[in-house]
Design a protein around this motif. Structure first.
Motif, PDB file in Angstrom:
ATOM      1  N   GLY A 288      15.888  14.293 103.086  1.00  0.00           N
ATOM      2  CA  GLY A 288      16.118  13.158 104.406  1.00  0.00           C
ATOM      3  C   GLY A 288      14.929  12.251 104.282  1.00  0.00           C
ATOM      4  O   GLY A 288      15.006  10.869 104.390  1.00  0.00           O
ATOM      5  N   ALA A 289      13.846  12.412 103.937  1.00  0.00           N
ATOM      6  CA  ALA A 289      12.577  11.618 103.626  1.00  0.00           C
ATOM      7  C   ALA A 289      12.927  10.459 102.557  1.00  0.00           C
ATOM      8  O   ALA A 289      12.670   9.235 102.546  1.00  0.00           O
ATOM      9  N   CYS A 290      13.723  11.050 101.703  1.00  0.00           N
ATOM     10  CA  CYS A 290      13.918  10.315 100.317  1.00  0.00           C
ATOM     11  C   CYS A 290      15.002   9.170 100.949  1.00  0.00           C
ATOM     12  O   CYS A 290      14.713   8.044 100.171  1.00  0.00           O
ATOM     13  N   LEU A 291      15.661   9.479 101.663  1.00  0.00           N
ATOM     14  CA  LEU A 291      16.802   8.636 102.007  1.00  0.00           C
ATOM     15  C   LEU A 291      16.105   7.385 103.074  1.00  0.00           C
ATOM     16  O   LEU A 291      16.608   6.455 103.105  1.00  0.00           O
ATOM     17  N   PHE A 292      15.635   8.101 103.996  1.00  0.00           N
ATOM     18  CA  PHE A 292      15.340   7.110 105.140  1.00  0.00           C
ATOM     19  C   PHE A 292      13.883   6.745 105.412  1.00  0.00           C
ATOM     20  O   PHE A 292      13.491   6.066 106.464  1.00  0.00           O
ATOM     21  N   ARG A 293      13.121   7.330 104.882  1.00  0.00           N
ATOM     22  CA  ARG A 293      11.321   7.057 105.003  1.00  0.00           C
ATOM     23  C   ARG A 293      11.222   5.731 104.034  1.00  0.00           C
ATOM     24  O   ARG A 293      11.339   6.081 102.945  1.00  0.00           O
ATOM     25  N   VAL A 294      11.038   4.657 104.812  1.00  0.00           N
ATOM     26  CA  VAL A 294      10.366   3.653 103.908  1.00  0.00           C
ATOM     27  C   VAL A 294       9.062   3.507 103.836  1.00  0.00           C
ATOM     28  O   VAL A 294       8.017   3.409 104.793  1.00  0.00           O
ATOM     29  N   SER A 295       8.327   3.042 102.495  1.00  0.00           N
ATOM     30  CA  SER A 295       7.100   3.225 102.385  1.00  0.00           C
ATOM     31  C   SER A 295       6.297   1.761 102.409  1.00  0.00           C
ATOM     32  O   SER A 295       5.279   1.815 102.346  1.00  0.00           O
ATOM     33  N   ASN A 296       7.155   0.748 102.529  1.00  0.00           N
ATOM     34  CA  ASN A 296       6.239  -0.540 102.398  1.00  0.00           C
ATOM     35  C   ASN A 296       6.857  -1.402 103.493  1.00  0.00           C
ATOM     36  O   ASN A 296       7.117  -2.497 103.323  1.00  0.00           O
TER      37      ASN A 296
ATOM     38  N   ALA B 151      26.478   6.153  99.638  1.00  0.00           N
ATOM     39  CA  ALA B 151      25.593   5.408  98.936  1.00  0.00           C
ATOM     40  C   ALA B 151      24.246   4.858 100.033  1.00  0.00           C
ATOM     41  O   ALA B 151      24.750   4.474 100.879  1.00  0.00           O
ATOM     42  N   ILE B 152      23.268   5.313  99.482  1.00  0.00           N
ATOM     43  CA  ILE B 152      22.116   4.956 100.241  1.00  0.00           C
ATOM     44  C   ILE B 152      21.013   4.406  99.273  1.00  0.00           C
ATOM     45  O   ILE B 152      20.845   4.624  98.660  1.00  0.00           O
ATOM     46  N   ASN B 153      20.518   3.019  99.885  1.00  0.00           N
ATOM     47  CA  ASN B 153      19.673   2.198  99.195  1.00  0.00           C
ATOM     48  C   ASN B 153      18.353   2.327 100.153  1.00  0.00           C
ATOM     49  O   ASN B 153      18.262   1.767 101.216  1.00  0.00           O
ATOM     50  N   ASN B 154      17.247   2.760  99.335  1.00  0.00           N
ATOM     51  CA  ASN B 154      16.100   2.603  99.952  1.00  0.00           C
ATOM     52  C   ASN B 154      15.010   1.658  99.384  1.00  0.00           C
ATOM     53  O   ASN B 154      14.744   1.987  98.245  1.00  0.00           O
ATOM     54  N   GLY B 155      14.693   0.615 100.100  1.00  0.00           N
ATOM     55  CA  GLY B 155      14.129  -0.485  99.550  1.00  0.00           C
ATOM     56  C   GLY B 155      15.250  -1.096  98.398  1.00  0.00           C
ATOM     57  O   GLY B 155      16.561  -1.229  99.151  1.00  0.00           O
TER      58      GLY B 155
END
Length: 402
Positions: free
Chosen positions: A288-296, A272-276
């Motif tokens: 990997g970008a979907c999981l670990f790159r934060v946009s805000n 389980a991973i939550n981004n934001g």
């Protein structure tokens, strides 16, 4: 002021309001603190004209005087110094009446039912709800609050955004100041994901231009860059494809498995991973970008995401595998007291330096040593590089601020 025989003054509204910078606070048990700012606000002012108070509304540069006046205003104004803080639960709070800063301090009891009420003459001008949670930080100031939370693929421990990431960059020199501005690298505290690496299939996943999702193995240029940087070698080994890929193309790995059981070579998985604030669903397009790159981010720019590698552990670009943990439990997860890893492994973006074996280095958690293999499902620990970030130290956690 006198005007044509009338006495004219202005007064604050009788419905004076308190504005809080936050009405909900979470802090860890055991004397940790959080701050909320209180500001006096008034919706309407009143003009005193010959003994009567008339509502005065100001919009941009236009002032409008109401037609009905009243002889007196009860409680027409309050100041911060008039306020009393009432607390419930295992917390304490103090107010700086000059700055409006409310400092809330946790006790030793874990509870969601804590409140700070701002009171004057039995009138409640604001409530701050306080949740006190378990303290899950070790006693060093190495954490960065990065807005990705996850469940460890080996231990099942849930890591919050403020417990799940630790500094690779040494900021000990800034701890006494409590602020920092510049570049940092952070690494996952635990093991948020895993990868099925098999050297026999790796060339099928060579990086392409234009980019194809899932083609993450190093291309010829990246392999050349990698081998000229590490081990001073130009080996054509299959493990160089993987090592270069984990260093330069981590964000293009596809994580299509919602577990640590991965049947397809060169694909990843996670529990389980939550981004934001959003849970990320594993799929054939989840990278990997979907999981670990934060946009805000409040400040700073994510310049790179990669796997941890041998140089991080040893400080050398050679194949030497001797290392000492830089901080307690940073690389040797068996020694990370809040979540002891007695088993499990994680890949290093570093090849075993003998071409005929095509093997990759990994760390085994049970002993904290380094070994190698050319196929297996093992954990991944991402390293996030953030440039020009501003940090403020709160307890043991560096917060990213504007």
């Amino acid at each position: 002021m006198q005007n044509a025989g009338y006495t004219i003054e202005t007064e604050a509204s009788s419905s004076a309001q308190i504005e809080l910078s936050s009405t909900s606070v979470t802090l860890e048990a055991g004397g940790n603190t959080e701050e909320v700012t209180a500001t006096i606000k008034s919706d309407t002012k009143y003009m005193l004209v010959d003994g009567l108070y008339y509502p005065l509304t100001i919009t941009n540069s236009t002032a409008t005087l109401g037609t009905e006046g009243q002889s007196e205003l009860t409680g027409s104004s309050i100041s911060l110094s008039d306020l009393t803080l009432n607390t419930t639960g295992s917390i304490t709070a103090s107010l700086n009446s000059s700055t409006g800063l409310i400092t809330i301090t946790s006790g030793s009891v874990i509870s969601d039912n804590n409140k700070v009420e701002l009171v004057n003459n039995e009138t409640n001008y604001g409530t701050i709800n306080v949740a006190v949670i378990k303290n899950e930080h070790i006693a060093d100031k190495s954490y960065v609050d990065y807005n990705v939370s996850y469940t460890d693929v080996y231990t099942g421990t849930e890591y919050r955004s403020d417990t799940g990431w630790r500094l690779l960059t040494d900021l000990s020199f800034a701890e006494s100041i409590g602020t920092y501005e510049g570049d940092i690298e952070i690494i996952s505290t635990g093991i948020p994901a895993c990868l099925n690496f098999n050297s026999g299939f790796i060339t099928n996943f060579e990086n392409t231009s234009p980019l194809t999702i899932g083609k993450w193995a190093g291309d010829s240029t990246q392999r050349s860059t990698y081998t000229s940087t590490y081990y001073n070698s130009v080996s054509p080994s299959l493990n160089i494809y993987a090592a270069a890929g984990l260093m330069y193309n981590f964000e293009n790995i596809v994580f299509k498995y919602a577990s640590s059981s991965i049947t397809d070579a060169e694909y990843g998985g996670y529990v389980a991973i939550n981004n934001g604030e959003s849970a990320v669903t594993a799929s054939a397009s989840t990278t990997g970008a979907c999981l670990f790159r934060v946009s805000n981010l409040e400040s700073g720019t994510i310049s790179r995401i990669r796997s941890v590698n041998l140089e991080d552990l040893t400080g050398k670009t050679t194949s030497d595998t001797t290392f000492t943990d830089k901080r307690t439990g940073l690389f040797i997860l068996k020694k990370y007291i809040p979540d002891v890893h007695n088993s499990g492994y994680y890949w290093l973006a570093s090849p075993y330096p003998y071409s005929r074996d095509n093997k990759m280095y990994y760390v085994y958690n049970s002993g904290g040593g380094i070994d190698y293999t050319n196929y297996m499902v093992y954990g991944l620990r991402p390293v996030i590089s953030i440039s020009n970030v501003k940090l403020q130290l709160k307890g043991n956690v560096w917060k990213i601020v504007k």
